[in-house]
Every structure is written in C-alpha cells, then in structure tokens.
Write an enzyme that holds these catalytic residues in place. Structure first.
Site, PDB file in Angstrom:
ATOM      1  CB  ALA A  63      10.501  54.336  79.346  1.00  0.00           C
ATOM      2  N   GLY A 102      15.416  54.878  81.342  1.00  0.00           N
ATOM      3  CA  GLY A 102      14.759  54.492  82.591  1.00  0.00           C
ATOM      4  C   GLY A 102      15.500  53.372  83.307  1.00  0.00           C
ATOM      5  CD  GLU A 105      15.485  58.322  84.140  1.00  0.00           C
ATOM      6  OE1 GLU A 105      14.678  57.647  83.464  1.00  0.00           O
ATOM      7  OE2 GLU A 105      15.368  59.545  84.295  1.00  0.00           O
ATOM      8  CD  GLU A 125      16.380  58.765  78.830  1.00  0.00           C
ATOM      9  OE1 GLU A 125      17.589  59.000  78.625  1.00  0.00           O
ATOM     10  OE2 GLU A 125      15.978  58.110  79.809  1.00  0.00           O
TER      11      GLU A 125
HETATM   12  N1  CAA Z   1      10.903  50.108  74.379  1.00  0.00           N
HETATM   13  C1  CAA Z   1      10.226  49.242  73.591  1.00  0.00           C
HETATM   14  N2  CAA Z   1      10.824  48.431  72.710  1.00  0.00           N
HETATM   15  C2  CAA Z   1      12.157  48.503  72.624  1.00  0.00           C
HETATM   16  C3  CAA Z   1      12.921  49.380  73.409  1.00  0.00           C
HETATM   17  C4  CAA Z   1      12.244  50.210  74.331  1.00  0.00           C
HETATM   18  N3  CAA Z   1      12.880  51.054  75.140  1.00  0.00           N
HETATM   19  N4  CAA Z   1      14.225  49.228  73.095  1.00  0.00           N
HETATM   20  C5  CAA Z   1      14.278  48.269  72.152  1.00  0.00           C
HETATM   21  N5  CAA Z   1      13.037  47.835  71.865  1.00  0.00           N
HETATM   22  C6  CAA Z   1      12.672  46.773  70.913  1.00  0.00           C
HETATM   23  C7  CAA Z   1      13.037  47.124  69.487  1.00  0.00           C
HETATM   24  O1  CAA Z   1      12.012  47.859  68.870  1.00  0.00           O
HETATM   25  C8  CAA Z   1      13.230  45.760  68.865  1.00  0.00           C
HETATM   26  O2  CAA Z   1      11.951  45.238  68.605  1.00  0.00           O
HETATM   27  P1  CAA Z   1      11.713  44.281  67.354  1.00  0.00           P
HETATM   28  O3  CAA Z   1      12.631  43.109  67.549  1.00  0.00           O
HETATM   29  O4  CAA Z   1      10.266  43.974  67.413  1.00  0.00           O
HETATM   30  O5  CAA Z   1      12.098  45.110  66.160  1.00  0.00           O
HETATM   31  C9  CAA Z   1      13.824  44.939  70.009  1.00  0.00           C
HETATM   32  O6  CAA Z   1      13.490  45.658  71.206  1.00  0.00           O
HETATM   33  C10 CAA Z   1      15.328  44.781  69.943  1.00  0.00           C
HETATM   34  O7  CAA Z   1      15.926  46.061  69.754  1.00  0.00           O
HETATM   35  P2  CAA Z   1      17.186  46.276  68.807  1.00  0.00           P
HETATM   36  O8  CAA Z   1      16.929  45.636  67.502  1.00  0.00           O
HETATM   37  O9  CAA Z   1      17.498  47.720  68.838  1.00  0.00           O
HETATM   38  O10 CAA Z   1      18.288  45.415  69.574  1.00  0.00           O
HETATM   39  P3  CAA Z   1      19.819  45.707  69.811  1.00  0.00           P
HETATM   40  O11 CAA Z   1      20.329  44.581  70.600  1.00  0.00           O
HETATM   41  O12 CAA Z   1      20.468  46.096  68.528  1.00  0.00           O
HETATM   42  O13 CAA Z   1      19.876  47.023  70.733  1.00  0.00           O
HETATM   43  C11 CAA Z   1      19.307  48.434  72.565  1.00  0.00           C
HETATM   44  C12 CAA Z   1      19.377  46.993  72.024  1.00  0.00           C
HETATM   45  C13 CAA Z   1      20.706  49.021  72.700  1.00  0.00           C
HETATM   46  C14 CAA Z   1      18.663  48.360  73.924  1.00  0.00           C
HETATM   47  C15 CAA Z   1      18.484  49.322  71.604  1.00  0.00           C
HETATM   48  O14 CAA Z   1      17.267  48.688  71.318  1.00  0.00           O
HETATM   49  C16 CAA Z   1      18.159  50.684  72.125  1.00  0.00           C
HETATM   50  O15 CAA Z   1      18.962  51.596  72.045  1.00  0.00           O
HETATM   51  N6  CAA Z   1      16.926  50.874  72.660  1.00  0.00           N
HETATM   52  C17 CAA Z   1      16.426  52.151  73.076  1.00  0.00           C
HETATM   53  C18 CAA Z   1      16.985  52.542  74.393  1.00  0.00           C
HETATM   54  C19 CAA Z   1      16.414  53.857  74.819  1.00  0.00           C
HETATM   55  O16 CAA Z   1      16.332  54.798  74.088  1.00  0.00           O
HETATM   56  N7  CAA Z   1      16.006  53.913  76.089  1.00  0.00           N
HETATM   57  C20 CAA Z   1      15.436  55.085  76.607  1.00  0.00           C
HETATM   58  C21 CAA Z   1      13.959  54.989  76.485  1.00  0.00           C
HETATM   59  S1  CAA Z   1      13.171  56.472  76.960  1.00  0.00           S
HETATM   60  C22 CAA Z   1      13.191  56.476  78.612  1.00  0.00           C
HETATM   61  O17 CAA Z   1      13.698  55.596  79.231  1.00  0.00           O
HETATM   62  C23 CAA Z   1      12.497  57.660  79.207  1.00  0.00           C
HETATM   63  C24 CAA Z   1      12.549  57.720  80.664  1.00  0.00           C
HETATM   64  O18 CAA Z   1      13.407  58.367  81.199  1.00  0.00           O
HETATM   65  C25 CAA Z   1      11.541  57.076  81.472  1.00  0.00           C
END
Ligand code: CAA
Ligand code: NAI
Length: 698
Positions: A63, A102, A105, A125
């Site tokens: 998400a 998500g 999912e 999450e």
């Molecule tokens: N939403 C918004 N922005 C996000 C994001 C997300 N889910 N995931 C990453 N970003 C942004 C970061 O803030 C970063 O932004 P900036 O460059 O402006 O700082 C950019 O994307 C790149 O992220 P990373 O520096 O972390 O890049 P990476 O290559 O080292 O890692 C990643 C990539 C593994 C995807 C890591 O970003 C990550 O773990 N993201 C979170 C994933 C997550 O937790 N997903 C679950 C979300 S909650 C959900 O999905 C609820 C649901 O069930 C609906």
C-alpha cells in the site's frame, strides 16, 4: 489509459503493467489503473488471459504508506483484488523484486503466481505496526498453510522465490517476468487449468482445524520477542480467524484489526520510524548529485571488540576486508573471536553451514599499517586515546591510497583534531558503529569541519550497503547518542543518592520498552572503565567508586550493581548493594526519600530530550528524526514509541519544559533547565516535528 498502469496485448494475452516509481506502491492512481485495465481486458473478447506485472525495480511493494490516515479514495484495494480473483479469465501475477504487503495481497488475488529467481515475497505490515489489510491474513494461510503464514505475517520477513515455489505460493520460477508470464498464461490456457481462487480453497487449513496446536505453537514462537507490541498479536488473531471462520467473516475480522491498528499510536510511531530511517540517508547540505566514491576493498585497523564486529559486517555483505593489528597474537585472538561468532550463528541455523568459511575467507588478517594501501575505505578501531589515533592517522597519510576515505570509530574523540594529523582532512570522517557491531544497525557518520561532500556520501552509501542505518551528525563530545545517554546516566546516578535502587530505576526504563536499564547496561559494559577514568581525572562518584573498590566491576566479575549466577547474564538484585548504597549515603549525611516511578521515568527521559534540543540548536543533528533514528537503531528505543523526539511531541513540549524547570529547582541542578529551543517551541505550542517541516520548506 492510466498514467501509471498500462494495458497491452500479446496475441491473446493481456499484459497489465504498473509503472509507478520508485516502488510501485498502491496509490489511488495505481489502484484505479489496475481496476480499469483489468476491467477492459475482461471485456475484450480477444483476450483469453491476463498477466499483471510491474516495470522498474520491483513488483508492487505494498500500500502507499503516505496515504494512510487520509480519507480513503476509491477503488479500495479489496475491490481490485476481488476483480482479479473473480475474473472469468485466468489472472497471473508475474513477480520480480519484492512483492510486499498489499503487493503480495494483489498477487494472492490472482489465480496463479510466477516469479523470477531473485524475487522476494512477504507481508511485512507488522513492521509498520499493522496487519495485512486486504485479505492477506485469510489468503496466505490458504496458499501455504497456517504455520508458514504465521511465520510470515507475525514475523514480517519475506521468503525467497525458491521457498515460495516449495511452499506452493508460486507455481513457477521464470527467467523473465513478462515473457515468463506470457508463457505461463499460454500453458494455463492450453492445459485448461482450473482457475484457483484461494478464498474457496480450504485444503491447507484442514490440519490446523483438526489440531490447533499447529497454529498456537507457531504463534508462540513468533511472538516471543514481541514484548510491548500490539501488531504481532493482532496479526496472529487475524490468521486464527482464517482457521476458525468462513472466508468473508475472516476478512471482516482482519479489516477490524487493521483499522484499529492503523488508527492507533503504535503504528503511527512505526510508520514515522520507516520514513525517518529513509530521510536520515539524505544528507543535508551536500550538493545535489554528489556521487559516492567506489569502495571495492576496506581496511580495518584493530581486531578488538569493534574492529572484529565491523569486519564481519563487511564480510556479511560480500566486501573484502584487510584487518590490521599490531602483532600476530592480537590478530590471532581477533580472528578467533570472529570465527567462533560465525560458527555459533551457523550452529543456531542463523546462516548456512558453509557461510563461516566463505565469510572468513573475505577477511585477510595482517600485521602492519602499510597494508592499508589497497583499501578504498579505512576504518580505524584502535584504543580510545587521542595520541594513538593521531599516530595511526599520520601513518595512514603515508600509506593509504589517494582518495581513500579515512574513518575513525571513536566514541567520543574530536574528529577535527584527528583530521589535522593528516595532509588530507577532506577524506577524514567518523563512522561510529555500536557494539556488537555485527548486530547493531546504527552507524553515526560524523562530519568534520573539512570533510568533503563525496567522502560523506561514500560513508552513507557504504553503511547502507552493509545493512546499517546511517545518520549524519556533527563533531561534539559523544556525538548524538552517547551525548544524550550521558544525561540519562547522570540522572540515574543522582537517583541512587536520593533513595531509588538500581533495580527500581532499571525496571521503569525496561517497562517503558528499552531492552535494558542504565545500571544493567553499566554492568554489561564494565564499571572499571569509568572508575579508572574518574581516578585519572580526579573525579568522584561515591556509589560507583565504592562498588569498584569492593571488586564489583559488573558482569565480568559476577557482581556489579547486581549479582550474576555463574554463566548467567540475568541481573539479580543484591542486598549487599542496597547495604553499600545505604552506608555511602549515611557517610555523606544524605537522607533517603521515596522516589516514585513517575519521577524516575521523567528524569530518565526528559533530560535526554533536552539534550536532543541542544543538539538541534547546535546543528549537530540536522533533523529531530535523525536523533530518533539513532536511538531506535543504536540503543534499542522501542519502535512503537518512535524515538525520543517523537515521544516528546506526543507527551507535549510544554509539559516536558515545565517538569525540567521543576526538577532543576527541586534537585538543585541548573543543567536540567530547559534548552532555549525547547522553551521556545513549548511557549509557541509547537512540536519538534514542526521544525522538520520548516526545514523542508526552507
Ligand atoms: N509506500 C510509500 N512509499 C514507499 C513505500 C510504500 N509502501 N515503500 C517504499 N517507499 C518509498 C520510500 O519512502 C523511499 O522514498 P524516498 O526515496 O523518497 O526516500 C522509496 O520508496 C524507496 O524506498 P527504499 O529506500 O526503502 O528502497 P529499497 O530499494 O531499499 O527498498 C522496499 C524497497 C523493500 C520496497 C522497501 O522500501 C520497503 O520495505 N517498503 C515497505 C514495504 C511495506 O511495508 N509494504 C507494506 C505496506 S502496508 C500494506 O501494504 C498494508 C496493506 O495490507 C494494504
Ligand atoms: P579493543 O581494546 O577491544 O580493541 C582495540 C584493538 O586495537 C586491540 O586489539 C589493539 O591491539 C588494536 N590496536 C591498538 N593500536 C593499534 C595500532 N596502532 N594498529 C593496529 N591495531 C591497534 O577496543 P574496542 O572496544 O574495539 O574499541 C575500539 C574503538 O572503538 C575505540 O575508539 C572505542 O571508543 C570505539 N568504540 C567502542 C565501543 C564498544 O562498545 N567497545 C562502541 C563504539 C565505539
């Protein structure tokens, strides 16, 4: 056609491609785009199957976290997933990079999943204080069984594509996501495979329905370390609902749990921590586009506690290390400690059996500083004495190759002064790792007066490469973390003189969520170090001195502020210590009073926050969130409380400033008077977060 999702056709296969950098998060536009494209593909009679894939570096990473807490915009994620699941034409997710949250999912809503070999799949999450909110807790147990689902959902770590294949989460590993997706779709059509809707497939739930201990044991194992956190327990409940309830009721339960967590304080703090960590990697005041220097080989000087841990961190990331000591004996000891450490981890199953040999193979132990010559980055971790550090850096000037970044791991010493002992101060900075350095994630990157921007970006980039969390700080005694910690230490000691006991102080701090209190921490680090340094400086600390004079140096002597049973690290309150404190107070003519837990908490936390405000005033840290990152990753600050500056904003700065003024008077300690910045923000009714916003606007 959507800006961020496009629909193409290859013969009878529709390809829906999400292209929303950086990580294809499910923003409203992406959800709308997928919804539209899938609807059109279903309506197009020429299309027989639909492949959902992503452009750029990754499959959907979840998400869009920035949308949380804002009014929801249609279509909801559940609607998009349901459209894919109920499609009369086969839907196939073709995954590369990371399918997270998500994103996974959405893939679970498809009838089939394929992935490239390097892909990772997970529901992280809980790490944001949440649970999967779009069917993940109901579909994943149906895909892989509740045991692994609990591991993935409650633990939050992703699994590899090969593990996903083994567990039935994906059907195939493909070479190329698009071509592989198309080929798989054709196979589904040719073989007339049944469209598998996970929502209707309870086959993998049967064993856990018959024997619930399969589920409860998995939950117990995964929540062992979840002290204080709400999300892992709520996530486990949601998976339990997959076993106990029909699919739609389970979904309802999941949704309730998700909304409760999303609106709660813990997830707010954990989402803040996520963005703070990423913000900390952006260096304030460095020209845009500054490129890091290339680091192919690292030299580490000193194979002691820190040098060894730092060497392991590089070897773990596959970077070759030259580890330098003064003599063969010290080298042998240092190499032996690392070897043992690796072997213990392998024996626990933490790393593969062949990893110790592979990783040790990357570390070359040698004697003599001239061996730094091939290194692009040199990290000094010798004794904490300015004269020795200067000697080492003078030698580095002679032996290190031009352009090599020269870093010191000093805990307290002045990097500007160290830099002066070289002819290349532009290459000198601090890289302050935390003990144990192979485990702790923080690396304070200390920017000295003359540090060149590209030396700084090199240190930040390499820290990230070895899976550390970098935070840039300025030069001052103890930098950010230890400087704030010193304020807590001072109050902890004073509390003993007023009537509190070590175990009472530590209990308040651990109840707050810190892994250890100040006295247990002192016992772990060794009380003799401070005692010797006090003696050298002619300073007294009566209770701590009395403990050391009685031979109580902490864990290493089995006695300190606590007593320890042989071979145990568990601190046990010791009546002898209470007696020793009483005697010391009597000797000094000090009266004991009852100190409340509330007072202890305030005096442990608020002086640190006050120091944090001074650090911001002096621009030793660029952002309040950098200070929080330092405490989260260097000192085990509980993630669900966001960090000391975030916590301060929640408590209210006016309250904190008032209480500090009160304690300054009550305990006759002017150092507790609120810092000017804290006073100003409190008077204006503002928060530390308002500073970060103002900085961004500037
Ligand atoms: N939403 C918004 N922005 C996000 C994001 C997300 N889910 N995931 C990453 N970003 C942004 C970061 O803030 C970063 O932004 P900036 O460059 O402006 O700082 C950019 O994307 C790149 O992220 P990373 O520096 O972390 O890049 P990476 O290559 O080292 O890692 C990643 C990539 C593994 C995807 C890591 O970003 C990550 O773990 N993201 C979170 C994933 C997550 O937790 N997903 C679950 C979300 S909650 C959900 O999905 C609820 C649901 O069930 C609906
Ligand atoms: P240590 O005493 O365990 O190791 C120092 C090592 O450096 C010894 O093995 C010694 O033989 C070697 N050494 C000394 N002079 C040398 C030289 N000229 N060339 C090559 N090797 C030399 O010390 P520790 O704890 O590893 O500390 C090292 C540095 O890290 C210090 O500056 C300390 O302040 C800092 N630090 C220590 C932390 C800790 O918790 N121990 C935490 C963070 C930083």
């Amino acid at each position: 056609m959507s800006e961020v999702v496009k629909l193409e056709r290859h013969d009878e296969i529709a390809i829906v491609t999400v292209d929303s950098p950086p990580v294809n998060a499910l923003s409203a536009a992406v959800r709308r785009g997928i919804h539209e494209c899938v609807k059109n593909a279903i309506a197009d009679p020429a299309v027989k199957a639909i492949v959902l894939t992503c452009a750029g570096r990754t499959f959907i990473a979840g998400a869009d976290i920035t949308e949380f807490g804002k009014p929801p915009q249609p279509p909801g994620l559940a609607e998009v997933i349901s459209e894919l699941e109920n499609s009369p034409k086969p839907t196939i997710a073709a995954i590369h990079g990371t399918a997270l949250g998500g994103g996974l999912e959405v893939a679970l809503g498809c009838h089939f999943r394929v992935a490239v070999k390097e892909a990772k799949l997970g529901l992280p999450e809980v790490k944001l204080g949440l649970l999967p909110g779009a069917g993940g807790t109901q579909r994943l147990p149906r895909a892989v069984g509740p045991e692994l689902a609990v591991k993935m959902i409650v633990g939050g770590d992703p699994i590899s594509a090969s593990e996903a294949l083994k567990q039935g989460l994906i059907e195939e590993i493909v070479e190329d996501r698009v071509q592989g997706g198309i080929a798989f779709a054709k196979k589904v059509l040719a073989e007339k495979r049944l469209l598998r809707k996970l929502r209707d497939d309870d086959s993998k739930l049967k064993a856990a329905k018959a024997d619930r201990s399969i589920f409860t044991n998995a939950v117990q194992a995964m929540t062992k370390k979840a002290r204080g956190l709400e999300a892992p327990f709520a996530a486990a409940d949601a998976v339990g609902a997959a076993i106990d309830l029909p699919f739609d009721e389970g979904l309802k339960k999941e949704r309730e749990g998700f909304l409760k967590l999303m609106n709660g304080d813990q997830s707010k703090a954990q989402r803040y921590a996520f963005f703070s960590e990423r913000e900390a990697a952006k260096i304030a005041g460095v020209p845009e586009g500054t490129k890091p220097r290339n680091v192919a080989r690292v030299a580490i000087i000193g194979a002691g506690t820190m040098g060894g841990g730092i060497a392991m961190s590089f070897a773990n990331a596959g970077i070759p290390v030259t580890l330098i000591e003064t003599g063969e004996e010290q080298l042998k000891r240092g190499m032996g400690v690392m070897q043992k450490n690796y072997e213990a981890t392998a024996a626990r199953g933490g790393i593969p059996a062949d990893a110790p040999a592979k990783r040790m193979g990357l570390i070359t132990g040698v004697v003599g500083l001239e061996n730094v010559k091939d290194a692009d980055l040199v990290i000094e971790a010798v004794f904490e004495t300015m004269a020795i550090k200067k000697e080492v850096f003078t030698a580095l000037d002679k032996y290190a190759k031009p352009g090599a970044v020269l870093a010191s791991n000093t805990s307290y010493l002045n990097i500007d002064e160290i830099a002066k002992s070289t002819g290349r101060p532009q290459d000198v900075l601090g890289m302050h790792f935390f003990s144990p350095a192979n485990v702790m994630k923080l690396c304070e990157i200390v920017r000295a007066d003359k540090t060149a921007p590209d030396a700084l970006t090199t240190a930040v980039a390499i820290a990230r490469k070895i899976a550390k969390v970098p935070a840039v700080v300025g030069v001052c005694d103890g930098f950010v973390g230890n400087r704030m910690l010193a304020q807590r230490g001072k109050q902890a000691e004073k509390l003993l003189f007023e009537g509190a006991l070590p175990q009472q102080v530590d209990a308040v701090v651990t109840k707050f969520g810190m892994p250890m209190g100040p006295f247990a921490m002192g016992d772990l680090a060794g009380l003799d170090i401070g005692w010797r340094s006090r003696k050298d400086r002619g300073i007294k600390s009566e209770i701590a001195d009395a403990l050391c004079e009685a031979g109580r140096f902490g864990q290493k002597t089995g006695k300190g502020y606590y007593k320890y049973e042989a071979g145990s690290r568990a601190p046990m309150p010791d009546p002898e210590v209470e007696k020793l404190i009483d005697e010391t107070l009597q000797r000094l003519g000090r009266k004991k009073r009852v100190v409340s837990d509330d007072e202890i908490l305030e005096r442990m936390m608020y002086p640190m926050i006050n120091e944090g405000a001074r650090i911001l005033e002096e621009k030793i840290a660029a952002r309040p969130s950098d200070i929080d990152v330092i405490w989260l990753y260097g000192y085990g600050w509980p993630i669900y409380r966001g960090g000391p500056m975030f916590y301060a904003d929640q408590v209210g700065l006016k309250h904190i400033a008032d209480r500090l003024s009160f304690y300054a008077k009550e305990t006759n300690d002017p150092s507790l008077e609120p810092a000017p910045l804290l006073k100003r923000l409190a008077a204006e009714g503002k928060t530390f977060a308002s500073l970060a916003a103002a900085n961004k606007a500037a």
